[in-house]
Design an enzyme around this catalytic site. Structure first.
Site, PDB file in Angstrom:
ATOM      1  N   ASP A  33       0.829  -1.207   0.000  1.00 28.10           N
ATOM      2  CA  ASP A  33       0.000   0.000   0.000  1.00 28.10           C
ATOM      3  C   ASP A  33       0.865   1.259   0.000  1.00 28.10           C
ATOM      4  O   ASP A  33       1.987   1.242   0.508  1.00 28.10           O
ATOM      5  CB  ASP A  33      -0.901  -0.045   1.248  1.00 28.10           C
ATOM      6  N   ASN A  35       1.533   3.504  -2.763  1.00 27.86           N
ATOM      7  CA  ASN A  35       2.201   3.993  -3.988  1.00 27.86           C
ATOM      8  C   ASN A  35       1.660   5.362  -4.409  1.00 27.86           C
ATOM      9  O   ASN A  35       2.421   6.249  -4.767  1.00 27.86           O
ATOM     10  CB  ASN A  35       2.010   2.997  -5.129  1.00 27.86           C
ATOM     11  N   GLY A  36       0.330   5.511  -4.342  1.00 29.59           N
ATOM     12  CA  GLY A  36      -0.309   6.777  -4.722  1.00 29.59           C
ATOM     13  C   GLY A  36       0.110   7.912  -3.793  1.00 29.59           C
ATOM     14  O   GLY A  36       0.444   9.009  -4.254  1.00 29.59           O
ATOM     15  N   TRP A  38       2.798   8.060  -1.931  1.00 28.59           N
ATOM     16  CA  TRP A  38       4.223   8.333  -2.155  1.00 28.59           C
ATOM     17  C   TRP A  38       4.382   9.332  -3.314  1.00 28.59           C
ATOM     18  O   TRP A  38       5.149  10.289  -3.227  1.00 28.59           O
ATOM     19  CB  TRP A  38       4.935   7.026  -2.483  1.00 28.59           C
ATOM     20  N   ASN A  81      -9.756  -3.029  -7.608  1.00 24.76           N
ATOM     21  CA  ASN A  81      -8.929  -2.011  -8.271  1.00 24.76           C
ATOM     22  C   ASN A  81      -9.452  -1.600  -9.652  1.00 24.76           C
ATOM     23  O   ASN A  81      -9.042  -0.568 -10.183  1.00 24.76           O
ATOM     24  CB  ASN A  81      -7.468  -2.477  -8.398  1.00 24.76           C
TER      25      ASN A  81
HETATM   26  C1  V07 Z   1       2.166  -4.053  -9.852  1.00 22.93           C
HETATM   27  C2  V07 Z   1       3.870  -2.742  -8.557  1.00 22.93           C
HETATM   28  C3  V07 Z   1       3.949  -3.049  -7.099  1.00 22.93           C
HETATM   29  C4  V07 Z   1       3.165  -2.076  -6.252  1.00 22.93           C
HETATM   30  C5  V07 Z   1       1.689  -2.306  -6.234  1.00 22.93           C
HETATM   31  C6  V07 Z   1       0.860  -2.133  -7.472  1.00 22.93           C
HETATM   32  C7  V07 Z   1       1.593  -1.896  -8.745  1.00 22.93           C
HETATM   33  C8  V07 Z   1       4.622  -6.532 -10.260  1.00 22.93           C
HETATM   34  C9  V07 Z   1       3.585  -7.106 -10.974  1.00 22.93           C
HETATM   35  C10 V07 Z   1       3.581  -8.402 -11.619  1.00 22.93           C
HETATM   36  C11 V07 Z   1       2.450  -9.206 -11.628  1.00 22.93           C
HETATM   37  C12 V07 Z   1       2.449 -10.440 -12.259  1.00 22.93           C
HETATM   38  C13 V07 Z   1       3.593 -10.918 -12.864  1.00 22.93           C
HETATM   39  C14 V07 Z   1       4.726 -10.144 -12.869  1.00 22.93           C
HETATM   40  C15 V07 Z   1       4.721  -8.907 -12.253  1.00 22.93           C
HETATM   41  C16 V07 Z   1       2.538  -6.174 -10.877  1.00 22.93           C
HETATM   42  C17 V07 Z   1       0.487  -5.202 -11.119  1.00 22.93           C
HETATM   43  C18 V07 Z   1       0.876  -4.109 -10.383  1.00 22.93           C
HETATM   44  C19 V07 Z   1      -0.892  -5.249 -11.682  1.00 22.93           C
HETATM   45  F1  V07 Z   1       3.610 -12.134 -13.452  1.00 22.93           F
HETATM   46  N1  V07 Z   1       4.267  -5.364  -9.781  1.00 22.93           N
HETATM   47  N2  V07 Z   1       2.996  -5.104 -10.137  1.00 22.93           N
HETATM   48  N3  V07 Z   1       1.296  -6.237 -11.380  1.00 22.93           N
HETATM   49  N4  V07 Z   1       2.546  -2.949  -9.111  1.00 22.93           N
END
Ligand code: V07
Length: 261
Positions: A33, A35-36, A38, A81
């Site tokens: 939690d 990111n926004g 930040w 989301n």
């Molecule tokens: C997302 C980065 C982390 C902060 C929270 C939300 C944003 C990694 C993935 C991901 C998901 C599946 C995969 C590989 C990478 C990811 C979303 C958002 C939707 F196979 N970070 N991240 N997916 N955030």
């Protein structure tokens, strides 16, 4: 020996803390939690926070793997989301693609295997492909499992499990009296994690102290640690501090014997 420097919150003194290597939580789950917030604090668009948050995923996954964590589950995108602005959702859906393009070689180097839980069939085709490729390319890794919760909701997961059990009853393959906790465990999205299915430690960053529909069934006995840092500011030391906190607590299930680990 894992030790790290920690600033004592009450005395302000820097102290060296030691982690018990024999008591590293096997399954750590994190609600990422802040990111926004930040980004807002830096007068940046929210998506800048998500981008930075993805870099934190790389840092923390590598650190967790080195500490001996066996499963790291990260709440990347909830079924709620979708209500966010379209531009933000579209950006989030590109992150797995970006992540796949930039981090899979490092994952393989660190022997980390990618797994995803959630309703992934509802994601855009390009996102699904990135997820499939990340899983396929790390399929032979035998170290930590990096488990992304993507389009995941805890109640929806339980509803789906109940529907599957009801179908089995209807088909005459299951006696309702045989439905027990094990039967439900086997229908949840964590079933393939076997004895590692339940998080030992749940961390939520950015000051909120709610579960927000995350792994409702699986966190029944988890230790909860809430931290103040926004997710993009979370790092290896913050993870070590959370594990230290976990190790200070006396863990007991409902019964009389102290829990393992
Ligand atoms: C997302 C980065 C982390 C902060 C929270 C939300 C944003 C990694 C993935 C991901 C998901 C599946 C995969 C590989 C990478 C990811 C979303 C958002 C939707 F196979 N970070 N991240 N997916 N955030």
């Amino acid at each position: 020996m894992f030790s790290f420097l920690n600033k004592n919150q009450s005395t302000g003194e820097v102290e060296e803390l030691h982690l018990d290597e024999a008591n590293i939580p096997a399954h750590v789950a994190i609600i990422m939690d802040g990111n926004g917030r930040w980004a807002q604090q830096r007068h940046l668009p929210r998506i800048a926070g998500h981008k930075q948050g993805m870099d934190t995923v790389k840092t923390v996954a590598t650190a967790a793997s080195h500490l001996g964590v066996k499963v790291l589950t990260l709440y990347a995108f909830s079924t709620e989301n979708w209500k966010r602005p379209t531009a933000e959702v579209n950006y989030l859906m590109k992150l797995p693609v970006d992540f796949f393009g930039t981090f899979v070689p490092d994952l393989i180097k660190n022997n980390i295997r990618v797994k995803v839980m959630g309703y992934t069939d509802k994601l855009p085709a390009a996102t699904q492909k990135a997820v499939r490729d990340a899983i396929a390319d790390t399929a032979n890794c035998t170290g930590m499992v990096l488990n992304f919760a993507l389009n995941y909701g805890g109640r929806a997961e339980i509803v789906t499990a109940v529907q599957k059990l009801a179908e089995a009853v209807k088909a005459g393959k299951l006696d309702p009296a045989a439905i027990d906790e094990v039967a439900i465990d086997q229908q949840l999205m964590t079933a393939d994690l076997a004895e590692l299915r339940d998080p030992d430690l749940l961390i939520r960053t950015s000051g909120e102290e709610r579960l927000s529909n995350f792994m409702l069934w699986q966190v029944a006995y988890s230790e909860f640690v809430f931290t103040q840092q926004h997710w993009p500011d979370f790092d290896q030391t913050a993870l070590e501090q959370a594990i230290y906190e976990y190790q200070q607590r006396h863990r007991r299930f409902g019964g009389l014997t102290p829990a393992k680990g």
